[in-house]
Design a protein around this motif. Sequence first.
Motif, PDB file in Angstrom:
ATOM      1  N   LYS A 202       0.835  -1.193   0.000  1.00 24.48           N
ATOM      2  CA  LYS A 202       0.000   0.000   0.000  1.00 24.48           C
ATOM      3  C   LYS A 202       0.873   1.247   0.000  1.00 24.48           C
ATOM      4  O   LYS A 202       1.814   1.363   0.786  1.00 24.48           O
ATOM      5  CB  LYS A 202      -0.909   0.028   1.240  1.00 24.48           C
ATOM      6  N   ARG A 203       0.530   2.187  -0.901  1.00 23.46           N
ATOM      7  CA  ARG A 203       1.290   3.440  -0.962  1.00 23.46           C
ATOM      8  C   ARG A 203       0.396   4.664  -0.780  1.00 23.46           C
ATOM      9  O   ARG A 203       0.881   5.727  -0.393  1.00 23.46           O
ATOM     10  CB  ARG A 203       2.042   3.534  -2.288  1.00 23.46           C
ATOM     11  N   LEU A 204      -0.883   4.526  -1.074  1.00 22.49           N
ATOM     12  CA  LEU A 204      -1.823   5.637  -0.893  1.00 22.49           C
ATOM     13  C   LEU A 204      -3.169   5.056  -0.457  1.00 22.49           C
ATOM     14  O   LEU A 204      -3.708   4.160  -1.114  1.00 22.49           O
ATOM     15  CB  LEU A 204      -1.990   6.418  -2.200  1.00 22.49           C
ATOM     16  N   VAL A 205      -3.707   5.567   0.660  1.00 24.23           N
ATOM     17  CA  VAL A 205      -4.967   5.060   1.202  1.00 24.23           C
ATOM     18  C   VAL A 205      -5.898   6.223   1.509  1.00 24.23           C
ATOM     19  O   VAL A 205      -5.542   7.130   2.284  1.00 24.23           O
ATOM     20  CB  VAL A 205      -4.739   4.222   2.482  1.00 24.23           C
ATOM     21  N   LEU A 206      -7.070   6.209   0.896  1.00 18.55           N
ATOM     22  CA  LEU A 206      -8.147   7.142   1.241  1.00 18.55           C
ATOM     23  C   LEU A 206      -9.155   6.359   2.051  1.00 18.55           C
ATOM     24  O   LEU A 206      -9.637   5.305   1.610  1.00 18.55           O
ATOM     25  CB  LEU A 206      -8.815   7.707  -0.017  1.00 18.55           C
ATOM     26  N   ARG A 207      -9.514   6.862   3.222  1.00 15.83           N
ATOM     27  CA  ARG A 207     -10.293   6.043   4.152  1.00 15.83           C
ATOM     28  C   ARG A 207     -11.332   6.884   4.886  1.00 15.83           C
ATOM     29  O   ARG A 207     -11.062   8.030   5.265  1.00 15.83           O
ATOM     30  CB  ARG A 207      -9.334   5.394   5.156  1.00 15.83           C
ATOM     31  N   VAL A 208     -12.521   6.318   5.058  1.00 20.40           N
ATOM     32  CA  VAL A 208     -13.566   6.925   5.877  1.00 20.40           C
ATOM     33  C   VAL A 208     -13.992   5.897   6.909  1.00 20.40           C
ATOM     34  O   VAL A 208     -14.461   4.801   6.560  1.00 20.40           O
ATOM     35  CB  VAL A 208     -14.778   7.374   5.031  1.00 20.40           C
ATOM     36  N   GLU A 209     -13.822   6.223   8.187  1.00 19.84           N
ATOM     37  CA  GLU A 209     -14.158   5.316   9.269  1.00 19.84           C
ATOM     38  C   GLU A 209     -15.685   5.194   9.404  1.00 19.84           C
ATOM     39  O   GLU A 209     -16.432   6.071   8.942  1.00 19.84           O
ATOM     40  CB  GLU A 209     -13.569   5.830  10.586  1.00 19.84           C
ATOM     41  N   PRO A 210     -16.166   4.126  10.061  1.00 20.75           N
ATOM     42  CA  PRO A 210     -17.611   3.971  10.251  1.00 20.75           C
ATOM     43  C   PRO A 210     -18.269   5.179  10.923  1.00 20.75           C
ATOM     44  O   PRO A 210     -19.403   5.545  10.597  1.00 20.75           O
ATOM     45  CB  PRO A 210     -17.720   2.721  11.127  1.00 20.75           C
ATOM     46  N   ALA A 211     -17.551   5.820  11.846  1.00 20.62           N
ATOM     47  CA  ALA A 211     -18.108   6.980  12.549  1.00 20.62           C
ATOM     48  C   ALA A 211     -18.040   8.257  11.726  1.00 20.62           C
ATOM     49  O   ALA A 211     -18.632   9.270  12.102  1.00 20.62           O
ATOM     50  CB  ALA A 211     -17.394   7.179  13.881  1.00 20.62           C
ATOM     51  N   GLY A 212     -17.276   8.230  10.588  1.00 20.36           N
ATOM     52  CA  GLY A 212     -17.237   9.389   9.706  1.00 20.36           C
ATOM     53  C   GLY A 212     -15.890  10.061   9.550  1.00 20.36           C
ATOM     54  O   GLY A 212     -15.725  10.926   8.675  1.00 20.36           O
ATOM     55  N   ALA A 214     -12.414  10.961   8.213  1.00 22.43           N
ATOM     56  CA  ALA A 214     -11.821  10.736   6.894  1.00 22.43           C
ATOM     57  C   ALA A 214     -10.343  11.075   6.913  1.00 22.43           C
ATOM     58  O   ALA A 214      -9.901  11.957   7.665  1.00 22.43           O
ATOM     59  CB  ALA A 214     -12.543  11.585   5.850  1.00 22.43           C
ATOM     60  N   SER A 215      -9.568  10.369   6.064  1.00 20.57           N
ATOM     61  CA  SER A 215      -8.129  10.627   6.012  1.00 20.57           C
ATOM     62  C   SER A 215      -7.557  10.186   4.676  1.00 20.57           C
ATOM     63  O   SER A 215      -8.133   9.351   3.973  1.00 20.57           O
ATOM     64  CB  SER A 215      -7.400   9.891   7.149  1.00 20.57           C
ATOM     65  N   VAL A 216      -6.403  10.780   4.347  1.00 20.26           N
ATOM     66  CA  VAL A 216      -5.593  10.371   3.199  1.00 20.26           C
ATOM     67  C   VAL A 216      -4.195  10.091   3.731  1.00 20.26           C
ATOM     68  O   VAL A 216      -3.585  10.975   4.361  1.00 20.26           O
ATOM     69  CB  VAL A 216      -5.536  11.459   2.118  1.00 20.26           C
ATOM     70  N   THR A 217      -3.695   8.882   3.497  1.00 20.37           N
ATOM     71  CA  THR A 217      -2.409   8.479   4.051  1.00 20.37           C
ATOM     72  C   THR A 217      -1.465   8.052   2.941  1.00 20.37           C
ATOM     73  O   THR A 217      -1.847   7.273   2.059  1.00 20.37           O
ATOM     74  CB  THR A 217      -2.568   7.318   5.052  1.00 20.37           C
ATOM     75  N   PHE A 218      -0.215   8.556   3.000  1.00 19.33           N
ATOM     76  CA  PHE A 218       0.844   8.157   2.080  1.00 19.33           C
ATOM     77  C   PHE A 218       1.811   7.263   2.841  1.00 19.33           C
ATOM     78  O   PHE A 218       2.185   7.575   3.985  1.00 19.33           O
ATOM     79  CB  PHE A 218       1.581   9.382   1.540  1.00 19.33           C
ATOM     80  N   LEU A 219       2.216   6.139   2.233  1.00 15.39           N
ATOM     81  CA  LEU A 219       3.074   5.173   2.919  1.00 15.39           C
ATOM     82  C   LEU A 219       4.345   4.925   2.115  1.00 15.39           C
ATOM     83  O   LEU A 219       4.364   5.052   0.879  1.00 15.39           O
ATOM     84  CB  LEU A 219       2.334   3.848   3.125  1.00 15.39           C
ATOM     85  N   ALA A 225       3.548   5.081   7.472  1.00 12.71           N
ATOM     86  CA  ALA A 225       2.910   6.312   7.027  1.00 12.71           C
ATOM     87  C   ALA A 225       3.937   7.449   7.046  1.00 12.71           C
ATOM     88  O   ALA A 225       4.554   7.716   8.084  1.00 12.71           O
ATOM     89  CB  ALA A 225       1.729   6.650   7.918  1.00 12.71           C
ATOM     90  N   VAL A 226       4.128   8.087   5.904  1.00 15.06           N
ATOM     91  CA  VAL A 226       5.069   9.205   5.826  1.00 15.06           C
ATOM     92  C   VAL A 226       4.348  10.547   5.825  1.00 15.06           C
ATOM     93  O   VAL A 226       4.951  11.590   6.096  1.00 15.06           O
ATOM     94  CB  VAL A 226       5.959   9.089   4.578  1.00 15.06           C
ATOM     95  N   SER A 227       3.050  10.504   5.515  1.00 12.40           N
ATOM     96  CA  SER A 227       2.262  11.721   5.538  1.00 12.40           C
ATOM     97  C   SER A 227       0.793  11.331   5.673  1.00 12.40           C
ATOM     98  O   SER A 227       0.352  10.331   5.102  1.00 12.40           O
ATOM     99  CB  SER A 227       2.472  12.554   4.267  1.00 12.40           C
ATOM    100  N   ARG A 228       0.067  12.124   6.440  1.00 13.29           N
ATOM    101  CA  ARG A 228      -1.360  11.837   6.630  1.00 13.29           C
ATOM    102  C   ARG A 228      -2.127  13.154   6.653  1.00 13.29           C
ATOM    103  O   ARG A 228      -1.736  14.101   7.344  1.00 13.29           O
ATOM    104  CB  ARG A 228      -1.590  11.072   7.925  1.00 13.29           C
ATOM    105  N   VAL A 229      -3.174  13.200   5.880  1.00 13.48           N
ATOM    106  CA  VAL A 229      -4.011  14.392   5.809  1.00 13.48           C
ATOM    107  C   VAL A 229      -5.392  14.030   6.336  1.00 13.48           C
ATOM    108  O   VAL A 229      -6.008  13.055   5.883  1.00 13.48           O
ATOM    109  CB  VAL A 229      -4.127  14.909   4.361  1.00 13.48           C
TER     110      VAL A 229
END
Length: 233
Positions: A202-212, A214-219, A225-229
């Motif tokens: 995995k190098r890029l992950v866009l994710r929304v948790e069940p509770a809402g 949201a994040s964008v993670t670079f690995l 994880a080298v960066s997380r927005v």
Amino acid sequence: MFKIDPSRAIGAYAAVMTAIAGYAVIGAATAPPARFDTIDVRRINVREDDGTLRMIIAGRDNIGGIVIGKNEYPHPSRAEAGMIFFNDEGAENGGLVFNGKIVAGKPVNAGSLTFDRWHQDQTIQMTSEEDGARRHAAFIVNDRPDEPMRFDQIGRLGTMKAGAAKDAAVRQANMVGTQRVYLGSAADRSAELSLRDANGRKRLVLRVEPAGAASVTFLDEKGHAVSRVAPGS
């Protein structure tokens, strides 16, 4: 007394039979297709005019193995009903399969639409699976090797237990694959789009948790994880 000329009788008979045969052929060609309200079958083979197999529609017990041209090989794991697609050569290249039942008191259910690489496994898959509380639904893109699978070797994989020996057998049969794109729900009920490199990391992950959340993670190549927005970060 009237006499019948044998040669003329044979000629007349031939002419009559030719006319009947011609009428039958023309009638068959112009007759409307048969119509049925209900058909109960175990399996339907759809073929081209030259006999090339293009599709199988069957229940689990009759869907068969992996067909490549005129050869059929045991499938290591297929236990579903559905449709199997074949290319112009009569080689399997995808399918729509499904199953579902109660196992040990919990529902086990799955459906899958796949498209294969030539003489290889699926490169695109739309799937929905559940095993009790564990479930996911996704659109998946895979890389597959350039070389065809070793179809004469894959049948035995279904009887092997998970472990190093089975992993080696999978590589020997050239059944390896690398997931590159996953878009769907994860086991924890979050929604995720993950993009992976050619090694499946995995190098890029866009994710929304069940509770809402949201994040964008670079690995990096080690999965760190080298960066997380995220909102508020």
